[in-house]
Enzyme design. Structure first.
Site, PDB file in Angstrom:
ATOM      1  N   ASP A 418       0.830  -1.212   0.000  1.00  0.00           N
ATOM      2  CA  ASP A 418       0.000   0.000   0.000  1.00  0.00           C
ATOM      3  C   ASP A 418       0.858   1.253   0.000  1.00  0.00           C
ATOM      4  OD1 ASP A 418      -2.420  -1.590   0.482  1.00  0.00           O
ATOM      5  OD2 ASP A 418      -1.534  -1.901   2.446  1.00  0.00           O
ATOM      6  N   SER A 443       2.253   6.715   0.761  1.00  0.00           N
ATOM      7  CA  SER A 443       1.467   5.792   1.567  1.00  0.00           C
ATOM      8  C   SER A 443       0.040   5.921   1.078  1.00  0.00           C
ATOM      9  CB  SER A 443       1.561   6.154   3.042  1.00  0.00           C
ATOM     10  OG  SER A 443       0.593   5.416   3.753  1.00  0.00           O
ATOM     11  N   ARG A 444      -0.481   4.831   0.505  1.00  0.00           N
ATOM     12  CA  ARG A 444      -1.784   4.963  -0.158  1.00  0.00           C
ATOM     13  C   ARG A 444      -2.950   4.926   0.818  1.00  0.00           C
ATOM     14  NH1 ARG A 444       0.852   1.174  -3.541  1.00  0.00           N
ATOM     15  NH2 ARG A 444       2.064   2.358  -5.041  1.00  0.00           N
ATOM     16  N   VAL A 445      -2.735   4.445   2.023  1.00  0.00           N
ATOM     17  CA  VAL A 445      -3.833   4.447   2.993  1.00  0.00           C
ATOM     18  C   VAL A 445      -3.717   5.718   3.816  1.00  0.00           C
ATOM     19  CG1 VAL A 445      -4.964   3.214   4.838  1.00  0.00           C
ATOM     20  CG2 VAL A 445      -3.646   1.962   3.154  1.00  0.00           C
TER      21      VAL A 445
END
Ligand code: ATP
Ligand code: MG
Length: 587
Positions: A418, A443-445
């Site tokens: 992620d 950071s994709r979250v």
């Protein structure tokens, strides 16, 4: 889903459904022999003809017509060896002396052995991933199923396995002991203690390969997993249950980030697992010493398959660590697991695959190397409340060659995780440590799992830094800059200095919030760069001494108000004057 590999399932195969009275007898027989908790299923198999076949683990009761005939055939052959009468009396004797063998335990034979791999013939029903037991007591795991032989990786000294010796099925997939007592211990990839403190009591066995939690078993990632590292927590926040890759060339501080993240879990009720793959024993023992000294072994487990261990052990080590993590996650705990590193893991798997004669693909890795890592990392999760609400956060580490993130293994893992923290040698050697490349990291979250306070303090940090980087490149060539550009450069460089952080010095969310408010409030502007570190330390201590009430004003779960920000900035400015930090910048 069964988590206990010890639990058996009996399977009854036949062409037509058995009558109830027969079925009851089967069930009674199976439960009597294999335990009351044995599950029982009937499987329709029209190819069987008359009769039935019952499989319980490695035990096969073949009472189909075909099975009986082949047993009888084998019996005649044997009689033929032992008697020299002609065929008719032999047949008569054979029929009289033959009773159908109910129990058939599959036994195979070792064809070849070498390099930690054995090929075995004769185990027709062995399944992928099943554990085989060799004569010498050595265990192996089925990795390759061919038409007439199976390939098997060996756990233990392959010299003890001899060609032509017997192999038995166990009917079990690879599992490992797990339990609360593992916390604080150093173990090998099979779950054996290697810290010289004796055997570890365990509560259950878990399969090392386990399906990842399904979508409905998960909930969104919404709680921060604090690393204590300002660069990461501010711009690339990691959430509990997330998978964040740490990637960079050798010696760029990858392990240091993971270790700092572990140290920062002290007192936060998180179980940490550090899986060392293919590392020198001396590095691992140094790491354990370090964790012990800083009190982190109280909540940490170290799993290691070192450079001198076989490729098979290096291959299963991360799955073993993951199985332990799942044990705690399913009990509702938060787990942080570090895989250091997956490049070495892929290399071990490549070695195994080449020895198993699989055809090599890109960079000589076998075709399924993507699946190797996706099935591992998919097991990281934030479980739904119905499943206990536990979580497992994964920090896989990958080593690149000369910063090449587009190589096979890095691109694979980047696509599974992620986000990534990208570390750069250039930054590292210029003294910027942790050497995070802000442009290439993500950071994709992320911010969904960031405290509100930090989110409101971060503001334009990332944008400011990327502007600084662009400007820095352009202005390298011109010496006289207008004041505006000069100011922006100073500001950007000041931010970079603020993000420099030594090892073992985690910053709390409060401290990070305060520092960001100060930096984005342009307070660092006239502090010489090399004194920014001292200012940071001094100012944080100053707050504790003179303005502890700030702790109450900066609520982590709420935005920082404009007037609180102003108060912090004023305090910082005062401190800067009084402690003599402002001065001319020579940079
Ligand atoms: P390898 O490729 O050998 O595994 P690595 O990328 O994991 O290396 P580390 O072992 O973490 O790198 O760090 C390399 C060196 O840099 C170590 O000596 C470590 O102490 C130092 N180092 C790492 N981070 C920092 C930091 N933030 N400040 C100062 N020194 C650091
Ligand atoms: Mg390292």
């Amino acid at each position: 889903m069964t988590n206990n590999s010890e639990k058996r399932t009996a399977k009854l195969f036949s062409a037509t459904a058995p009558k109830k009275e027969y079925l009851d007898r089967f069930v009674a027989f199976v439960r009597g022999k294999y335990g009351e908790d044995t599950a029982f299923v009937w499987v329709k198999d029209e190819t069987l003809g008359k009769g039935f076949r019952l499989e319980v683990g490695a035990h096969i009761y073949d009472w189909t017509e075909k099975g009986l005939l082949s047993q009888f055939e084998a019996h005649i052959r044997e009689m033929r060896h032992t008697s020299d009468s002609s065929i008719i009396p032999l047949l008569r004797d054979s029929v009289q002396s033959w009773t159908p063998q109910i129990l058939a335990e599959e036994i195979g034979e070792v064809l070849t052995v070498g390099d930690g791999i054995a090929t075995v013939a004769g185990l027709e029903h062995a399944t992928y991933g099943e554990i085989l037991l060799f004569d010498s007591g050595i265990r192996g795991m089925v990795q390759q199923l061919d038409r007439d032989k199976i390939g098997c990786i060996l756990f233990g000294d392959s010299e003890l396995v001899v060609q032509g010796s017997e192999v038995k099925r166990t009917g079990k997939t690879a599992g490992m002991p797990v339990g609360d007592a593992f916390v604080g211990r150093v173990i090998d990839a099979l779950g054996n203690a290697i810290d010289g403190r004796g055997a570890i009591p365990f509560t259950e066995y878990r399969p090392i390969e386990n399906p990842a939690p399904s979508i409905i078993d998960r909930q969104s990632v919404n709680e921060p997993m604090e690393t204590g590292i300002l660069t990461i927590d501010s711009m690339f926040p990691i959430g509990k249950g997330q998978r964040e890759l740490i990637i960079g060339d050798r010696q760029t501080g990858k392990t240091a980030i993971a270790v700092d993240a572990i140290l920062n879990q002290k007192g936060k009720n998180v179980i940490c697992i550090y899986v060392a793959i293919g590392q020198k024993a001396s590095s691992v023992s140094q790491l354990v010493e370090n964790l012990t000294m800083r009190g982190a072994m109280d909540y940490t487990i170290v799993v290691t398959a070192g450079a001198s261990d076989s490729a098979s052990l290096q291959y299963i080590a991360p799955y073993a660590g993951c199985a332990l993590g799942e044990y705690f996650m399913e009990k509702g705990r938060d787990v942080l697991i570090v895989y250091d590193d997956l490049s070495k893991h892929a290399v071990a798997y490549r070695a195994l695959s080449l020895l198993l004669e699989r055809s090599p693909g890109r960079e000589a890795y076998p075709g399924d190397v993507f699946y190797l890592h996706s099935r591992l990392l998919e097991r990281a999760a934030h479980l739904s409340d119905a499943r206990g609400g536990g979580s497992m956060t994964a920090l896989p580490i990958v080593e690149t060659q000369a910063g090449d993130v587009s190589a096979y293994i890095p691109t694979n893992i980047i696509s599974i995780t992620d986000g990534q923290i990208f570390l750069e040698s250039g930054l590292f050697f210029s003294g910027q440590r942790p050497a995070v490349n802000v442009g290439l990291s993500v950071s994709r979250v992320g911010s969904a799992a960031q405290t509100k306070a930090l989110k409101s303090a971060v503001g334009t940090l990332r944008l400011d830094l990327s502007q600084y980087r662009e400007m820095e490149v352009f202005t390298q060539f011109s010496s006289d800059l207008d004041e505006n550009t000069q100011n922006k450069l100073t500001y950007g460089k000041g931010l970079m200095y603020l993000l420099r952080q030594s090892r073992y010095e985690p910053l709390s969310q409060f401290e990070q919030t305060v520092l960001l408010v100060v930096a984005l409030g342009r307070v660092l502007q006239d502090i010489p760069f090399e004194r920014i570190d001292a200012f940071r330390r001094g100012f944080l201590a100053h707050i504790e001494r003179t303005a502890p009430e700030l702790h109450a004003l900066v609520k982590l779960n709420a935005k920082v108000d404009a007037d609180v920000k102003e108060q912090i900035i004023d305090l910082a400015k005062q401190y800067k004057e009084n402690a003599g930090f402002s001065g001319d910048i020579d940079g």
